[in-house]
Design a protein around this motif. Structure first.
Motif, PDB file in Angstrom:
ATOM      1  N   THR A   1       0.844  -1.193   0.000  1.00  0.00           N
ATOM      2  CA  THR A   1       0.000   0.000   0.000  1.00  0.00           C
ATOM      3  C   THR A   1       0.880   1.244   0.000  1.00  0.00           C
ATOM      4  OG1 THR A   1      -0.128   0.095   2.418  1.00  0.00           O
ATOM      5  CG2 THR A   1      -1.859  -1.141   1.287  1.00  0.00           C
TER       6      THR A   1
ATOM      7  N   LEU B   1      -1.708  -1.082  -3.869  1.00  0.00           N
ATOM      8  CA  LEU B   1      -1.129  -0.938  -5.200  1.00  0.00           C
ATOM      9  C   LEU B   1      -1.686  -2.011  -6.128  1.00  0.00           C
ATOM     10  CD1 LEU B   1       2.659  -0.320  -4.408  1.00  0.00           C
ATOM     11  CD2 LEU B   1       0.895   1.377  -4.897  1.00  0.00           C
ATOM     12  N   SER B   2      -1.961  -1.624  -7.350  1.00  0.00           N
ATOM     13  CA  SER B   2      -2.390  -2.592  -8.356  1.00  0.00           C
ATOM     14  C   SER B   2      -1.173  -3.328  -8.883  1.00  0.00           C
ATOM     15  CB  SER B   2      -3.102  -1.866  -9.509  1.00  0.00           C
ATOM     16  OG  SER B   2      -2.157  -1.089 -10.230  1.00  0.00           O
ATOM     17  N   ASN B   3      -1.410  -4.427  -9.575  1.00  0.00           N
ATOM     18  CA  ASN B   3      -0.295  -5.161 -10.199  1.00  0.00           C
ATOM     19  C   ASN B   3       0.437  -4.270 -11.197  1.00  0.00           C
ATOM     20  OD1 ASN B   3      -0.666  -7.493  -8.756  1.00  0.00           O
ATOM     21  ND2 ASN B   3      -1.955  -8.461 -10.309  1.00  0.00           N
ATOM     22  N   GLN B   4      -0.308  -3.427 -11.900  1.00  0.00           N
ATOM     23  CA  GLN B   4       0.312  -2.517 -12.864  1.00  0.00           C
ATOM     24  C   GLN B   4       1.239  -1.531 -12.149  1.00  0.00           C
ATOM     25  OE1 GLN B   4      -2.499  -0.321 -15.224  1.00  0.00           O
ATOM     26  NE2 GLN B   4      -0.916   0.693 -16.430  1.00  0.00           N
ATOM     27  N   GLU B   5       0.820  -1.010 -11.005  1.00  0.00           N
ATOM     28  CA  GLU B   5       1.665  -0.087 -10.244  1.00  0.00           C
ATOM     29  C   GLU B   5       2.910  -0.784  -9.708  1.00  0.00           C
ATOM     30  OE1 GLU B   5      -1.440   3.135  -8.349  1.00  0.00           O
ATOM     31  OE2 GLU B   5      -1.558   1.066  -7.624  1.00  0.00           O
ATOM     32  N   ILE B   6       2.751  -2.011  -9.238  1.00  0.00           N
ATOM     33  CA  ILE B   6       3.899  -2.766  -8.728  1.00  0.00           C
ATOM     34  C   ILE B   6       4.886  -3.042  -9.857  1.00  0.00           C
ATOM     35  CG2 ILE B   6       4.624  -4.983  -7.753  1.00  0.00           C
ATOM     36  CD1 ILE B   6       1.947  -4.934  -6.144  1.00  0.00           C
ATOM     37  N   ASN B   7       4.361  -3.446 -11.014  1.00  0.00           N
ATOM     38  CA  ASN B   7       5.239  -3.705 -12.158  1.00  0.00           C
ATOM     39  C   ASN B   7       5.939  -2.427 -12.604  1.00  0.00           C
ATOM     40  OD1 ASN B   7       4.706  -6.449 -12.236  1.00  0.00           O
ATOM     41  ND2 ASN B   7       2.951  -6.202 -13.601  1.00  0.00           N
ATOM     42  N   GLY B   8       5.255  -1.289 -12.523  1.00  0.00           N
ATOM     43  CA  GLY B   8       5.874  -0.007 -12.844  1.00  0.00           C
ATOM     44  C   GLY B   8       6.998   0.333 -11.875  1.00  0.00           C
ATOM     45  N   LEU B   9       6.776   0.030 -10.594  1.00  0.00           N
ATOM     46  CA  LEU B   9       7.805   0.260  -9.571  1.00  0.00           C
ATOM     47  C   LEU B   9       9.038  -0.597  -9.841  1.00  0.00           C
ATOM     48  CD1 LEU B   9       8.682   1.528  -6.876  1.00  0.00           C
ATOM     49  CD2 LEU B   9       7.470  -0.322  -5.720  1.00  0.00           C
TER      50      LEU B   9
ATOM     51  N   LYS C   1      -3.634   3.036   0.281  1.00  0.00           N
ATOM     52  CA  LYS C   1      -4.358   2.478  -0.859  1.00  0.00           C
ATOM     53  C   LYS C   1      -3.525   1.355  -1.446  1.00  0.00           C
ATOM     54  CE  LYS C   1      -6.737   6.734  -2.071  1.00  0.00           C
ATOM     55  NZ  LYS C   1      -6.916   7.773  -3.089  1.00  0.00           N
TER      56      LYS C   1
END
Length: 109
Positions: free
Chosen positions: A80, A86-94, A84
């Motif tokens: 989080t 994190l989506s899988n897309q946000e994690i992959n972006g990180l 909030k």
């Protein structure tokens, strides 16, 4: 063996030496020997102690490890930011950002 840890775990349960020995099915003097360092438990006894106290053999032996999480293997982990998830897309972006930043380190930036 971490003698203080064994005593600490027993006292957290408010068990006497006799209570603990009874739960393990061993003589009180045997268990007291484990806590005092006079006796060393066998591998089997170490496992029984860990199970009884709900801990690991490593904990009883005083071994500490830093937990390492591989960010490419996140099945059961919830991340989080600002409370909030994190989506899988946000994690992959990180992960992509970290990899890109590491690549830039070698170029002097």
């Amino acid at each position: 063996m971490n003698l203080d840890r064994l005593s600490e775990l027993r006292k957290q349960k408010n068990w006497s030496l006799q209570d603990t020995a009874d739960r393990l099915g061993i003589a009180k003097s045997t268990y007291a020997g484990y806590e005092s360092g006079y006796r060393r438990p066998s591998f089997e006894a170490l496992i029984m102690l860990a199970d009884l106290f709900g801990t690991s053999c490593d904990d009883l032996l005083g071994r500490k490890f830093k937990e390492r999480i591989e960010l490419t293997d996140l099945q059961d982990i919830e991340f989080t930011v600002d409370q909030k998830q994190l989506s899988n897309q946000e994690i992959n972006g990180l992960i992509a950002f970290i990899r890109a930043t590491r690549g830039m380190e070698g170029s002097g930036k």
